[in-house]
Design a protein around this motif. Structure first.
Motif, PDB file in Angstrom:
ATOM      1  N   LYS A 191       0.871  -1.175   0.000  1.00 48.89           N
ATOM      2  CA  LYS A 191       0.000   0.000   0.000  1.00 48.89           C
ATOM      3  C   LYS A 191       0.908   1.225   0.000  1.00 48.89           C
ATOM      4  N   LEU A 192       0.992   1.863  -1.152  1.00 48.93           N
ATOM      5  CA  LEU A 192       1.991   2.911  -1.339  1.00 48.93           C
ATOM      6  C   LEU A 192       1.383   4.270  -1.669  1.00 48.93           C
ATOM      7  N   GLY A 193       0.074   4.379  -1.620  1.00 48.47           N
ATOM      8  CA  GLY A 193      -0.571   5.586  -2.130  1.00 48.47           C
ATOM      9  C   GLY A 193      -0.753   6.700  -1.139  1.00 48.47           C
ATOM     10  N   TYR A 194       0.042   6.760  -0.105  1.00 52.21           N
ATOM     11  CA  TYR A 194      -0.141   7.780   0.925  1.00 52.21           C
ATOM     12  C   TYR A 194       1.165   8.537   1.137  1.00 52.21           C
ATOM     13  N   GLY A 195       1.102   9.859   1.023  1.00 54.28           N
ATOM     14  CA  GLY A 195       2.271  10.679   1.286  1.00 54.28           C
ATOM     15  C   GLY A 195       3.414  10.369   0.331  1.00 54.28           C
ATOM     16  N   ASP A 196       4.615  10.320   0.909  1.00 48.72           N
ATOM     17  CA  ASP A 196       5.821  10.129   0.103  1.00 48.72           C
ATOM     18  C   ASP A 196       6.247   8.672   0.014  1.00 48.72           C
ATOM     19  N   VAL A 197       5.384   7.749   0.407  1.00 45.67           N
ATOM     20  CA  VAL A 197       5.794   6.353   0.521  1.00 45.67           C
ATOM     21  C   VAL A 197       6.232   5.776  -0.820  1.00 45.67           C
ATOM     22  N   GLU A 198       5.444   5.983  -1.864  1.00 44.86           N
ATOM     23  CA  GLU A 198       5.770   5.378  -3.158  1.00 44.86           C
ATOM     24  C   GLU A 198       7.127   5.846  -3.659  1.00 44.86           C
ATOM     25  N   ILE A 219      10.884   8.161   6.615  1.00 40.46           N
ATOM     26  CA  ILE A 219       9.951   9.292   6.539  1.00 40.46           C
ATOM     27  C   ILE A 219       9.577   9.768   7.939  1.00 40.46           C
ATOM     28  N   ARG A 220       9.256   8.819   8.814  1.00 40.51           N
ATOM     29  CA  ARG A 220       8.841   9.191  10.165  1.00 40.51           C
ATOM     30  C   ARG A 220       9.996   9.852  10.923  1.00 40.51           C
ATOM     31  N   ARG A 221      11.200   9.311  10.770  1.00 45.52           N
ATOM     32  CA  ARG A 221      12.336   9.899  11.487  1.00 45.52           C
ATOM     33  C   ARG A 221      12.665  11.301  10.983  1.00 45.52           C
ATOM     34  N   ALA A 222      12.416  11.533   9.706  1.00 45.16           N
ATOM     35  CA  ALA A 222      12.688  12.859   9.150  1.00 45.16           C
ATOM     36  C   ALA A 222      11.672  13.892   9.611  1.00 45.16           C
ATOM     37  N   LYS A 223      10.444  13.453   9.886  1.00 45.63           N
ATOM     38  CA  LYS A 223       9.372  14.392  10.213  1.00 45.63           C
ATOM     39  C   LYS A 223       9.100  14.523  11.706  1.00 45.63           C
ATOM     40  N   LEU A 224       9.361  13.460  12.468  1.00 39.12           N
ATOM     41  CA  LEU A 224       8.933  13.423  13.862  1.00 39.12           C
ATOM     42  C   LEU A 224      10.105  13.580  14.816  1.00 39.12           C
ATOM     43  N   PRO A 225       9.911  14.315  15.894  1.00 39.71           N
ATOM     44  CA  PRO A 225      10.995  14.502  16.853  1.00 39.71           C
ATOM     45  C   PRO A 225      11.209  13.253  17.703  1.00 39.71           C
TER      46      PRO A 225
END
Length: 336
Positions: A191-198, A219-225
């Protein structure tokens, strides 16, 4: 086995790192441990403190906090197509995702790096990148504190919704989750259709389980503290679900506004982070609390903030969004 602590400092046990104390904390392994604790009526006031990742203490807790520590993962059945897996409540959720990916089992890879314990997953129906815990959960094992009996709820009886379940309503204060059973698949179902995943998955060579997990983790590490560096509870606010007519009217004014399908086809899910950003609150701070500069859904403890200060700041964010868009955003964090 039960392990008890009294007058315990909760600072290292909540990801917001607020300095509160609890009169008593009990770590438990089994339903029998809980039965012995509640046999004579049990504590007058109690709640479950699992990983402490979705909770905000606003005062000292004068009751008993229950913390699951059993951490077994067992394959109950595997027919070559799907596998049924039992997971103790004390298992770190991300450890479970890694366990599944390492065995070629699909179904929870999009939920990589979500902090917290497996026992908390059905309560909040955790979700990310187009997937939710309910997509994999088959049943939930629990202990009823009012009847002193163990029960099993099938997924259909758990009343799962967007960040919702029966455990937040009818069974709140009456049940403690001891384990979950999840159904995973040997068949690839990316399931790749959300955000920058694809894009991130493609950059790693394509849609394998490992690539998806690594992409979402990045992605999570780049966005979340990191809570170890700045106290936070992840997403503080829920994405609002509104009538389609409301979403259409907003889209006329803001054509770039993200919108996603909701369970009810007459409604649309909006991105709370986008609303907070466009309300001018992303990166904004007052005193010792702020909105994270890279993810507007996240409130951060800038150092020494109290739970009361966090709540007051959250109300300011909600007010800003309401004034700009006429939309109410609700909190996702459990507030005590």
């Amino acid at each position: 086995m039960i392990r008890e602590y009294t007058d315990i400092d909760l600072t290292p046990r909540n990801s917001f790192r607020v300095r509160q104390r609890a009169a008593r904390l009990v770590e438990f392994d089994t339903a029998d441990d809980l039965r012995s604790l509640f046999a004579d009526g049990g504590p007058a006031r109690w709640t479950v403190l699992s990983g402490g990742n979705n909770i905000l203490f606003t005062r000292d807790y004068d009751g008993v906090l229950l913390t699951p520590v059993a951490c077994g993962i067992e394959t109950l059945d595997d027919d070559g197509c799907t596998a049924l897996v039992r997971v103790d409540a004390g298992v770190e959720w991300d450890d479970l995702v890694e366990w599944a990916v390492a065995r070629g089992l699909w179904g929870i890879e999009n939920l990589s790096l979500i902090p917290g314990k497996a026992g908390a997953a059905p309560v909040q129906n955790i979700g990310a990148y187009g997937c939710e815990a309910k997509d994999a959960i088959e049943r939930v094992h629990l202990f009823r504190t009012d009847t002193l009996r163990e029960e099993t709820l099938e997924a259909a009886a758990c009343r799962f919704g967007y960040r919702e379940s029966i455990f937040k309503h009818e069974l709140r204060g009456r049940a403690v989750i001891t384990a979950i059973e999840i159904r995973l698949s040997h068949t690839a179902a990316p399931k790749l259709g959300y955000g920058d995943v694809e894009r991130e998955v493609a950059a790693r060579g394509g849609a394998t389980l490992r690539n998806i997990r690594e992409a979402i983790t990045a992605i999570r590490r780049a966005k979340l503290p990191d809570p170890a560096e700045r106290g936070n509870a992840g997403s503080f606010f829920k994405n609002p679900v509104v009538d389609r007519s409301v979403a259409d009217a907003l889209s006329d004014s803001w054509p770039d506004m993200p919108r996603y399908p909701a369970a009810d086809p007459s409604k649309v899910k909006l991105a709370a982070g986008w609303l907070i950003d466009r309300a001018g609150m992303k990166g904004y701070a007052e005193g010792r609390v702020g909105v994270h500069e890279r993810q507007a859904l996240v409130l951060v403890n800038l150092g020494g903030a109290t739970g009361g200060e966090v709540i007051a700041f959250a109300r300011r964010v909600q007010q800003a969004v309401g004034e700009r868009f006429g939309i109410a955003i609700d909190t996702e964090v459990n507030i005590l």
